[in-house]
Design a protein around this motif. Structure first.
Motif, PDB file in Angstrom:
ATOM      1  N   MET A 121       0.949  -1.455  -0.186  1.00 17.55           N
ATOM      2  CA  MET A 121       0.257  -0.383   0.605  1.00 17.55           C
ATOM      3  C   MET A 121       0.765   1.211  -0.230  1.00 17.55           C
ATOM      4  N   VAL A 122       0.619   2.326  -1.107  1.00 13.35           N
ATOM      5  CA  VAL A 122       0.743   3.512  -0.772  1.00 13.35           C
ATOM      6  C   VAL A 122       0.416   4.310  -0.236  1.00 13.35           C
ATOM      7  N   VAL A 123       0.681   5.109   0.716  1.00 14.20           N
ATOM      8  CA  VAL A 123      -0.247   6.564   1.863  1.00 14.20           C
ATOM      9  C   VAL A 123       0.659   6.846   1.312  1.00 14.20           C
ATOM     10  N   GLU A 124      -0.669   7.978   1.185  1.00 13.05           N
ATOM     11  CA  GLU A 124      -0.522   8.882   0.767  1.00 13.05           C
ATOM     12  C   GLU A 124      -0.594  10.562   1.387  1.00 13.05           C
ATOM     13  N   THR A 125      -0.903   9.967   2.976  1.00 18.20           N
ATOM     14  CA  THR A 125      -1.558  11.179   3.928  1.00 18.20           C
ATOM     15  C   THR A 125      -1.424  10.826   4.925  1.00 18.20           C
ATOM     16  N   SER A 126      -1.177   9.008   5.622  1.00 21.16           N
ATOM     17  CA  SER A 126      -0.865   9.811   7.483  1.00 21.16           C
ATOM     18  C   SER A 126       0.393   9.630   7.971  1.00 21.16           C
ATOM     19  N   SER A 127       0.798  10.649   8.604  1.00 17.34           N
ATOM     20  CA  SER A 127       2.247  11.137   9.698  1.00 17.34           C
ATOM     21  C   SER A 127       1.748  10.814  10.476  1.00 17.34           C
ATOM     22  N   SER A 128       1.891   9.687  10.871  1.00 16.00           N
ATOM     23  CA  SER A 128       2.236   9.062  12.665  1.00 16.00           C
ATOM     24  C   SER A 128       3.662   8.540  12.212  1.00 16.00           C
ATOM     25  N   THR A 129       4.290   9.007  13.180  1.00 19.47           N
ATOM     26  CA  THR A 129       6.239   8.215  12.556  1.00 19.47           C
ATOM     27  C   THR A 129       5.570   6.326  13.222  1.00 19.47           C
ATOM     28  N   LYS A 130       4.826   5.459  13.754  1.00 20.09           N
ATOM     29  CA  LYS A 130       4.664   4.533  13.890  1.00 20.09           C
ATOM     30  C   LYS A 130       4.366   4.340  12.440  1.00 20.09           C
ATOM     31  N   VAL A 131       3.171   4.534  11.689  1.00 21.04           N
ATOM     32  CA  VAL A 131       3.272   3.892   9.378  1.00 21.04           C
ATOM     33  C   VAL A 131       4.479   3.904   9.874  1.00 21.04           C
ATOM     34  N   THR A 132       5.931   3.906   9.726  1.00 20.88           N
ATOM     35  CA  THR A 132       6.619   3.484   9.288  1.00 20.88           C
ATOM     36  C   THR A 132       7.496   2.739   9.369  1.00 20.88           C
ATOM     37  N   THR A 133       7.971   2.591  11.544  1.00 20.51           N
ATOM     38  CA  THR A 133       8.448   2.177  12.171  1.00 20.51           C
ATOM     39  C   THR A 133       7.790   0.692  12.921  1.00 20.51           C
ATOM     40  N   SER A 134       7.047   0.229  12.547  1.00 21.49           N
ATOM     41  CA  SER A 134       6.326  -0.433  13.310  1.00 21.49           C
ATOM     42  C   SER A 134       6.852  -2.035  12.749  1.00 21.49           C
ATOM     43  N   GLY A 135       7.010  -2.167  11.742  1.00 18.46           N
ATOM     44  CA  GLY A 135       8.252  -3.542  11.033  1.00 18.46           C
ATOM     45  C   GLY A 135       7.121  -4.082   9.976  1.00 18.46           C
ATOM     46  N   ASN A 136       6.383  -2.944   9.470  1.00 19.71           N
ATOM     47  CA  ASN A 136       5.458  -3.472   8.317  1.00 19.71           C
ATOM     48  C   ASN A 136       6.477  -3.537   7.138  1.00 19.71           C
ATOM     49  N   PRO A 137       6.669  -4.233   5.828  1.00 26.09           N
ATOM     50  CA  PRO A 137       7.749  -4.277   4.478  1.00 26.09           C
ATOM     51  C   PRO A 137       6.483  -3.832   3.635  1.00 26.09           C
ATOM     52  N   TRP A 138       5.543  -4.125   3.817  1.00 26.60           N
ATOM     53  CA  TRP A 138       4.115  -4.335   2.606  1.00 26.60           C
ATOM     54  C   TRP A 138       3.879  -1.934   2.513  1.00 26.60           C
ATOM     55  N   VAL A 139       4.725  -1.550   3.176  1.00 27.39           N
ATOM     56  CA  VAL A 139       3.825  -0.019   3.147  1.00 27.39           C
ATOM     57  C   VAL A 139       4.925   0.916   2.839  1.00 27.39           C
ATOM     58  N   PHE A 140       4.790   1.971   2.208  1.00 23.05           N
ATOM     59  CA  PHE A 140       5.211   2.839   1.454  1.00 23.05           C
ATOM     60  C   PHE A 140       4.732   4.297   1.164  1.00 23.05           C
ATOM     61  N   ARG A 141       5.206   5.014   1.540  1.00 22.14           N
ATOM     62  CA  ARG A 141       4.256   6.489   2.491  1.00 22.14           C
ATOM     63  C   ARG A 141       5.236   7.409   1.620  1.00 22.14           C
ATOM     64  N   ILE A 142       4.538   8.473   0.832  1.00 19.58           N
ATOM     65  CA  ILE A 142       5.117   9.396   0.251  1.00 19.58           C
ATOM     66  C   ILE A 142       4.663  10.701   0.960  1.00 19.58           C
ATOM     67  N   ALA A 143       3.872  11.020   1.969  1.00 22.73           N
ATOM     68  CA  ALA A 143       3.839  11.446   2.551  1.00 22.73           C
ATOM     69  C   ALA A 143       4.896  11.866   3.267  1.00 22.73           C
ATOM     70  N   PRO A 144       5.282  13.134   4.458  1.00 30.74           N
ATOM     71  CA  PRO A 144       6.106  13.097   5.039  1.00 30.74           C
ATOM     72  C   PRO A 144       5.399  12.863   6.714  1.00 30.74           C
ATOM     73  N   THR A 145       6.770  12.705   6.939  1.00 26.95           N
ATOM     74  CA  THR A 145       5.902  11.817   8.601  1.00 26.95           C
ATOM     75  C   THR A 145       6.026  13.409   9.783  1.00 26.95           C
TER      76      THR A 145
END
Length: 384
Positions: A121-145
């Motif tokens: 999943m490409v994450v377009e908005t969510s800014s919580s640091t937990k989105v990319t630090t929780s250990g989920n290799p299927w997440v790709f965020r274009i928005a800034p934390t």
């Protein structure tokens, strides 16, 4: 009797064949956004941006010789509905990739399903640091934390005159709001700025007068607000009614200043708003031609200009996915996930590429996004 059954079976095959052929001729992309509920304005803007991208991509030949087909689901501004929408897209619609889900709370709720079904999943908005630090290799965020946004904002502190001396916070009580307040509070303290009170509000709240009264008593000069445009509108109006002396700064990039001007009127004047695309000044974007293509496509569909500040997220998100499918050479989840690490794309916000974030071996992808600050003066958006 057997002849009749055989004829019916053949007829059914003929009737359904065009639908099957159509499905094979398109590449599906699933989208989960809040189209109704507390943050529906933002979700619809993002969905519209995705539709602009779909039209641009298909007008230019699609990808891998096929057109893309967006399947957009309403997560109803609710984390449980976000999970249901994602599972429906993966299981029933068989999408190989998702974009979503606006709020950090919605995205975090969806993330276990990505691991269960092994769909990126490409994450377009969510800014919580937990989105990319929780250990989920299927997440790709274009928005800034929120941390990235706060760091970028620190570089702009000298622009504020008079200088910020003491800051208060009003944040929506979810991962998005709390996370943003925490990161901005840490940044301001590191800059020697005093911190006053921090107030929170429910996502569906419409009366923030109690919180604003508390903030008024704190003696601060600047109020940082984190929530969606609907609540920001109410906060601006209620702050004006209470004669709040604070300079108001919104963060999180979900303020849509033109909508605030239209709905909050005079109360919007003097406010500062952090954004990740400033459509009034497309020439100041990192890639002006990309920004122009997006704005032109948006305007050609008759969408509200106010939504451009959020709509770009959907556009860049879909363009990122399309680039990954192109690099993968096939529309399969694992191949798309692998290809996302190789994406290098010129987006509306700026350059899009992913670095690893999170625990080793389970890293998520995080893009380095750009941040802008605009101000409303005399009913117009300016760049200070």
């Amino acid at each position: 009797m057997r002849t009749m059954k055989t004829t019916a079976l053949l007829l059914g095959t003929v009737l359904f064949a065009p639908g099957i052929a159509h499905a094979q001729d398109t590449i599906k992309i699933g989208v989960s956004q809040p189209l109704t509920g507390a943050v529906a304005a933002s979700g619809n803007y993002v969905a519209n941006g995705a539709r602009v991208a779909e039209e641009v991509v298909n007008a230019n030949g699609g990808v891998l010789g096929k057109k893309i087909q967006l399947i957009i689901e309403d997560n109803k501004s609710n984390p449980k509905e976000a999970v249901a929408s994602a599972e429906k897209l993966i299981v029933r619609d068989k999408v190989p990739v998702l974009m979503g889900a606006w709020s950090s709370t919605f995205t975090l709720a969806v993330m276990p399903k990505l691991m269960e079904y092994k769909v990126p999943m490409v994450v377009e908005t969510s800014s919580s640091t937990k989105v990319t630090t929780s250990g989920n290799p299927w997440v790709f965020r274009i928005a800034p934390t929120s941390a990235m946004e706060a760091k970028s904002f620190a570089e702009k502190l000298d622009h504020f005159q008079p200088a910020i001396q003491k800051a208060d916070f009003l944040a929506v009580n979810n991962d998005f709001g709390r996370g943003s307040a925490d990161e901005f509070r840490k940044m301001l303290q590191a800059q020697g700025i005093k911190i006053g009170v921090t107030e929170t509000m429910a996502p569906e709240a419409t009366d923030m007068s109690a919180q604003l009264s508390s903030i008024k008593q704190s003696g601060g000069d600047t109020l940082f607000v984190t929530t969606g445009v609907e609540q920001i509108t109410l906060i601006l109006k209620q702050a004006a009614e209470l004669r709040l002396p604070h300079r108001i700064i919104t963060n999180g990039g979900s303020s849509s200043p033109d909508q605030l001007i239209a709905q909050a009127g005079e109360a919007a004047n003097g406010g500062y708003f952090t954004l990740f695309f400033a459509p009034w000044f497309p020439e100041k974007a990192m890639h002006p031609q990309v920004a122009k293509t997006f704005v032109d496509g948006w305007n050609s569909k008759g969408y509200d200009f106010a939504g451009l500040t959020e709509g770009y997220r959907g556009y860049d998100g879909i363009m990122t996915i399309v680039e990954a499918i192109k690099k993968a050479g096939k529309a399969e989840p694992q191949a798309i996930r692998d290809a996302l690490w190789a994406v290098k794309l010129e987006g509306v916000n700026g350059d899009i590429a992913f670095r690893k974030d999170g625990p080793e071996g389970k890293e998520s992808g995080q893009n380095e996004a750009n941040v802008y600050v605009v101000q409303v003066k005399d009913g117009k958006v300016t760049m200070p």
